[in-house]
Design a protein around this motif. Sequence first.
Motif, short mmCIF file in Angstrom:
data_model
loop_
_atom_site.label_atom_id
_atom_site.label_comp_id
_atom_site.label_asym_id
_atom_site.label_seq_id
_atom_site.Cartn_x
_atom_site.Cartn_y
_atom_site.Cartn_z
N GLY A 56 0.84 -1.19 -0.01
CA GLY A 56 0.24 0.10 0.22
C GLY A 56 1.05 1.11 -0.01
N GLN A 65 -4.86 -11.92 -2.42
CA GLN A 65 -5.14 -10.77 -1.93
C GLN A 65 -6.32 -10.64 -1.04
OE1 GLN A 65 -2.27 -9.85 -1.40
NE2 GLN A 65 -1.40 -10.39 -3.30
N LEU A 98 -6.21 -8.50 2.18
CA LEU A 98 -6.74 -7.45 2.51
C LEU A 98 -7.83 -7.45 3.69
CD1 LEU A 98 -7.13 -6.28 -1.23
CD2 LEU A 98 -5.79 -4.98 0.37
N TRP A 137 -3.79 0.51 -3.63
CA TRP A 137 -3.00 -0.92 -3.37
C TRP A 137 -2.31 -1.27 -4.65
CZ3 TRP A 137 -2.62 -2.65 1.47
CH2 TRP A 137 -3.45 -2.17 2.52
#
Length: 493
Positions: free
Chosen positions: A93, A141, A145, A162
């Motif tokens: 990020g 992901q 996340l 991201w």
Amino acid sequence: MPTNSPRHPNFLILDVGSSSVRAMLMDAHARPIDGAISRREHQFHTDTDGASTAEAPHLRALLEACIDDILRHPRAKNIRAVGMATFVGNLLGIDENGTPITPVYTYADFQPADDVTFLQTKIDLSASHQRTGCRLHTAYQPARLHWLKRTQPETFNRVNTWLDLATYCYAHWFGRDVPCSYSVASWSGLLNRAALSWDTIWLDELGLSASMFPTLADFSATQSGLSTLYAGRWQALRDVPFYLALGDGAAANIGSGAVSAGNMALTIGTTAALRIIENSVTPPIVPAGLWSYRGAQNQHLIGGATTEGGNIFHWAKNTLNLPDASIIEAHLITAEPDAHGLTFLPLLAGERSPGWRMEATGTLHGLRLSTSPLDIMQAALEGVALRLAAIAHQLARDSVTVYASGGALDNSPAWTQLISDALNHPVHLLAEGEVTARGVGLLLLNHLDGVDFHAMPPQVRAILQPRPKIAERLHHARQRQHHLYTAIGHLME
């Protein structure tokens, strides 16, 4: 056939791997140029909580140093294009200034294991698998996340974008937002395969919007015009087109010659993977235990990866205090396959394909007082071969050519023969030393000059034929391994 004339200068290939970053020059035949390679080693940061991370600025600096080295080479004065391959399944990020505020989380980071379990109750797993090509797993992901949002909400909320490591590097070098390739995005578990867009179902579940991710494009959406800083540093690359990064597995398939459904690529390094490419506008159905990623837009990479490979050899050699590798090789050459009475499930680092059990552990069954350390080593290597055969069974290709590469196979022809027996397919052991970089070079030649992949086949060092009687014996051994896997799985439930 292209030549090394001014019309066909060299390519600069960048290769960001799990243990090193490299830059190299390749000629107009996608062959490495002698002395034109620079490498920097690195290691992921790991801990007992399951972390496996890296620092984006550090990896970028290592890659930039490799580029600096290469641009001092005499053959770097006339570079036609830059291509890149990268380890995939990574995420970081950045804030609104493009500064990383998280580490790079890698595919090997399994801190989100609890989030996988939670999300299994929230989505249609089969539909998600077909939509994205990826299973719900810590390697992808969605769970990562969700874990970040749950465990680090302040950091999560500070993230402006991201993205992956390759897109981060390009954005830094060009001083602007750049797209992420379909290839790299396909390893995220967040790419809608049919729409070629970030998957809205997962984004809604995670409370995110597509605007928080890079735009998407095919690898051929070239970027040129380096920022002032890098145009001064890399004058030879100032206006050279940079092709978007490819996932390293897709590049390896192309570089190994497995560029159509009749060919299969086998790679064994620390871990292992078995993959085919299907060329189609419409995404093909993904078998239940496998995945589907992308090379170029209409190149669908279907296959499976294991957590086991050369790491099993090193574990067994060190744990069993075995002698020199040559003695192990001599034993594998002379010993009768599967005559030791052992069944080995080599899931020492959990499982990816085909069962995707994160909690899986290794199991050895059938020990007797007569069992020797070399028997266990043989069973361990046969166990890896049988796991690859299980993936090949799901790929369901009766007649294929298998192209094999990787340091583990180069070091053990006897193990390669066992894999040929377990797959019951001939294995073409490649003589190419830079399969991944070669794949990037071939894709550039195909896009720029229309060069047919089949016009530049890889060099083959040896062709190993399956031995029918041993192939039959290992088929029964694979069934026995599957029964053990099923029994252990029931105990873990």
